[in-house]
Design a protein around this motif. Structure first.
Motif, mmCIF file in Angstrom:
data_model
loop_
_atom_site.group_PDB
_atom_site.id
_atom_site.type_symbol
_atom_site.label_atom_id
_atom_site.label_comp_id
_atom_site.label_asym_id
_atom_site.label_seq_id
_atom_site.Cartn_x
_atom_site.Cartn_y
_atom_site.Cartn_z
ATOM 1 N N ARG A 1 25.664 -43.167 31.347
ATOM 2 C CA ARG A 1 26.492 -43.999 30.466
ATOM 3 C C ARG A 1 25.811 -44.211 29.112
ATOM 4 O O ARG A 1 26.463 -44.162 28.064
ATOM 5 N N ARG A 2 24.480 -44.411 29.149
ATOM 6 C CA ARG A 2 23.785 -44.599 27.874
ATOM 7 C C ARG A 2 23.758 -43.296 27.072
ATOM 8 O O ARG A 2 23.888 -43.310 25.841
ATOM 9 N N ALA A 3 23.621 -42.171 27.765
ATOM 10 C CA ALA A 3 23.656 -40.879 27.085
ATOM 11 C C ALA A 3 25.003 -40.657 26.410
ATOM 12 O O ALA A 3 25.070 -40.172 25.270
ATOM 13 N N GLU A 4 26.088 -41.019 27.086
ATOM 14 C CA GLU A 4 27.423 -40.887 26.502
ATOM 15 C C GLU A 4 27.550 -41.731 25.234
ATOM 16 O O GLU A 4 28.101 -41.281 24.219
ATOM 17 N N LEU A 5 27.030 -42.949 25.292
ATOM 18 C CA LEU A 5 27.092 -43.845 24.147
ATOM 19 C C LEU A 5 26.243 -43.318 22.987
ATOM 20 O O LEU A 5 26.653 -43.353 21.820
ATOM 21 N N LEU A 6 25.075 -42.792 23.314
ATOM 22 C CA LEU A 6 24.224 -42.194 22.288
ATOM 23 C C LEU A 6 24.911 -40.994 21.640
ATOM 24 O O LEU A 6 24.862 -40.817 20.415
ATOM 25 N N SER A 7 25.561 -40.177 22.448
ATOM 26 C CA SER A 7 26.275 -39.004 21.921
ATOM 27 C C SER A 7 27.389 -39.417 20.979
ATOM 28 O O SER A 7 27.580 -38.804 19.923
ATOM 29 N N ARG A 8 28.131 -40.453 21.359
ATOM 30 C CA ARG A 8 29.241 -40.901 20.503
ATOM 31 C C ARG A 8 28.742 -41.410 19.155
ATOM 32 O O ARG A 8 29.490 -41.434 18.188
ATOM 33 N N ASN A 9 27.485 -41.809 19.110
ATOM 34 C CA ASN A 9 26.891 -42.280 17.862
ATOM 35 C C ASN A 9 26.015 -41.209 17.207
ATOM 36 O O ASN A 9 25.205 -41.509 16.332
ATOM 37 N N ASN A 10 26.210 -39.948 17.666
ATOM 38 C CA ASN A 10 25.509 -38.796 17.077
ATOM 39 C C ASN A 10 23.994 -38.865 17.208
ATOM 40 O O ASN A 10 23.266 -38.280 16.405
ATOM 41 N N LEU A 11 23.509 -39.538 18.224
ATOM 42 C CA LEU A 11 22.077 -39.598 18.497
ATOM 43 C C LEU A 11 21.774 -38.629 19.644
ATOM 44 O O LEU A 11 21.412 -39.018 20.755
ATOM 45 N N HIS A 12 21.945 -37.339 19.347
ATOM 46 C CA HIS A 12 21.932 -36.336 20.403
ATOM 47 C C HIS A 12 20.533 -36.085 20.986
ATOM 48 O O HIS A 12 20.417 -35.742 22.164
ATOM 49 N N GLU A 13 19.502 -36.236 20.185
ATOM 50 C CA GLU A 13 18.144 -36.058 20.715
ATOM 51 C C GLU A 13 17.876 -37.066 21.830
ATOM 52 O O GLU A 13 17.373 -36.705 22.904
ATOM 53 N N LEU A 14 18.213 -38.321 21.578
ATOM 54 C CA LEU A 14 18.000 -39.352 22.584
ATOM 55 C C LEU A 14 18.968 -39.172 23.757
ATOM 56 O O LEU A 14 18.605 -39.420 24.908
ATOM 57 N N ALA A 15 20.185 -38.741 23.456
ATOM 58 C CA ALA A 15 21.164 -38.507 24.528
ATOM 59 C C ALA A 15 20.661 -37.433 25.482
ATOM 60 O O ALA A 15 20.804 -37.554 26.705
ATOM 61 N N ALA A 16 20.055 -36.375 24.950
ATOM 62 C CA ALA A 16 19.552 -35.289 25.789
ATOM 63 C C ALA A 16 18.499 -35.796 26.771
ATOM 64 O O ALA A 16 18.456 -35.363 27.935
#
Length: 338
Positions: free
Chosen positions: A62-77
């Motif tokens: 869920r946190r990865a999805e939220l990070l992705s929606r905010n274009n924080l893909h490094e942290l999402a990965a």
């Protein structure tokens, strides 16, 4: 042939500042932790810290999805990997691989997708994404082999036929691309496949382009589609019927006056007709619609060159080159006129 941040605007600006130092292999743990403690991520970060191991996979996801929606893909990965390691399911595999692809980490994405294909053999999404990743990485042979394998398994796999056609088109194998795209269109006669096939026919001066476009237009009851008209214009231009081409491009522009390519191609057709005055007006409109479009400036330069205005021509060629440093034709034109 383009959000409102809501109540978290200030936090996201701060996050955007922090993430600049979090990208790449040298990202600092402290910076990452600071981002994750900011809204809107803080509640999930607290939940992860307080949760039992059995609950963490879903929270990381869920946190990865939220990070992705905010274009924080490094942290999402990072979070997708944590979730995947704890509970490797199909949704997580797809999102994790997609994020790796966005980051350009194609080798990691391909390795993950190959593992997912073995783990979830009935889910074709992994194979389709793997093909895209191979193409992204420039591994055309691997991509082609993958599509061939998929088609041996299921000869009615229209997505594989379509992707194979696009790949062969990129490889300049026009005959093979036409066969593959025709297969995809026959199995699944949707506009996407129809128009890709029509465009390839148009580029190769084959009148089948007109037949396909007219069929698509007959079904367009709302009279909104642009691509069939544009492709017909390309066909007429390629076959030297420039007046007919102008009619089609004008039809595109009436439906959407911001269609830059239609203005440009109309201008080229007028230029070929030696109607340089109207061509110049059309190219000027193209750069009015999109002032960062180098081709428009280049063709304005061509018009001035034909008119004998050498200095004006050079000025516009230079503007084109400024927007695209690899614009060979503009560079050569400048050298020719100096």
């Amino acid at each position: 042939m383009n959000q409102s941040k809501g109540p978290y605007l200030l936090s996201l600006i701060y996050i955007g500042f922090l993430i600049l130092s979090c990208k790449g292999p040298a990202a600092k743990k402290g910076d990452e932790a600071a981002v994750l403690k900011q809204a809107p991520f803080a509640p999930l970060t607290d939940s992860i810290r307080q949760s039992k191991p059995a609950e963490q996979a879903g929270l990381y996801f869920r946190r990865a999805e939220l990070l992705s929606r905010n274009n924080l893909h490094e942290l999402a990965a990072v979070d997708y990997k944590r979730s995947w390691d704890l509970h490797p399911d199909e949704a997580n595999g797809l999102r994790y691989a997609s994020t790796l692809s966005i980051l350009g980490r194609t080798d990691e994405a391909a390795k993950l997708l190959r593992a997912c294909r073995e783990r979830f053999p009935s889910n074709d999404n992994f194979a389709n994404m793997l093909g895209d990743v191979y193409v992204q990485a420039g591994k055309m042979k691997e991509a082609l082999n993958l599509y061939d394998t998929l088609l041996k398994k299921d000869s009615l796999n229209f997505e594989a036929w379509y992707e194979r056609g696009l790949l062969l088109e990129k490889a300049k194998d026009t005959a093979g691309a036409l066969i593959a795209l025709q297969k995809a269109f026959t199995i699944q006669p949707v506009n996407t496949y129809a128009l890709e096939l029509a465009h390839l026919y148009a580029e190769n001066r084959n009148s089948k382009a007109l037949e396909i476009c007219d069929e698509v237009l007959r079904k367009d009851l709302a009279h909104e589609l642009l691509d069939p008209l544009f492709i017909k214009g390309i066909y007429y231009s390629n076959t030297g019927s420039y007046k007919k081409a102008v009619v089609q491009f004008d039809s595109c522009i009436r439906r959407d006056w911001k269609f830059t390519d239609a203005h440009l191609e109309k201008g080229i057709a007028l230029f070929k007709l030696k109607n340089y005055e109207e061509a110049l007006k059309t190219f000027r409109m193209s750069v009015q619609v999109s002032n960062t479009y180098p081709d428009g400036y280049y063709w304005i330069g061509r018009c001035y060159e034909v008119a004998g205005s050498k200095e004006d021509a050079i000025a516009y060629y230079q503007r084109a080159l400024l927007l695209d440093k690899d614009f060979t034709e503009a560079d050569e034109a400048i050298k020719r006129l100096k």
